[in-house]
Design a protein around this motif. Sequence first.
Motif: not given
Length: 316
Positions: A209-221, A261-268
């Motif tokens: 796979t290339n990316q996003r395994t996973p790409r996470v925003r906001f979720g915890s934990t 830790i952070g990705e693209g324009s998203s904060d870490p």
Amino acid sequence: MSTISIHARRALGLLVVVALATLSLSVFNPAPALAQSGVTGYASMNGGTTGGAGGPSTTVSSASAFTSAVAGSNAKIVRVSGTIALSGMVNVGSNTSIIGNSGATLTGGGLNFDSDRNVIVQNLRFNNWNDDAINVQDESTNLWFDNNTFGTGYDGALDIKRGSDYITVSWNRFNGTDKTMLLGHSDSNGGQDIGHLRVSYHHNWFNGTNQRTPRVRFGSTVHVYSNYYVNIGAYCVATTENAGVLFEGNYLENANDAVHIGEGSSDPGRILSRNNHLVGTSTPQSSGSVSGVPYGYSLDTPSNVKSIVTASAGAS
């Protein structure tokens, strides 16, 4: 989770499918051989995830029959036979189990979950989807995606967003996917997503796979454990927008850029990386503090994860 033979694991899975579905099975239409004995992780919480247990069972082999069978909120078990060519996203109702017979495949389209609850999807192959293979949104809860195989398609293989919660993604195989699994779709959706997006990802096989395994925003934990990553392109896990990820007990082979830790324009975001087995891979980063998960679990020995996962992940 103890390490047992593939034959024993599949036997356990068969017994559970029989118990949940309350089906009368014959040798001419056997239940699929599944890798584990029951749902674990977040989908086991919040009342649990039983899918269509207790409802009527039907077997479908055409797009029109499939679309009709999975609609509505009454309990139901939908078995898929052969290859079904979908023309787009199919809406799946609550209280549904979708179980593929051996070799069952959905192609051309995908499954959409919109404010749904209590769904199980097992033993399906997804190929050549024209949007997402699976899209989960609008506060869908208690979903379990287990023992499926994903080829390649237009966008995400299994995206979860818009306040959805209590979900487990287990024992799946992803072959060469690019935008594999998004968790949280937008940096601007924190008002809906914070306090939700609780997902467990375990015993999945990320194969080239290339990316996003996973790409996470906001979720915890968010819990990412006992997965096998091999020949990864861009990265394995990205944590952004103050998400908290527990990344542990995984086997990483030729996956050098494991954590962003952070990705693209998203904060870490935050991540705790621990007890991972590394082959041709540098040590995954950790940053910030991450809480434990609110359920019991046991890790496989990390050096054994490759053999365990490759023996049992994916559809039959």
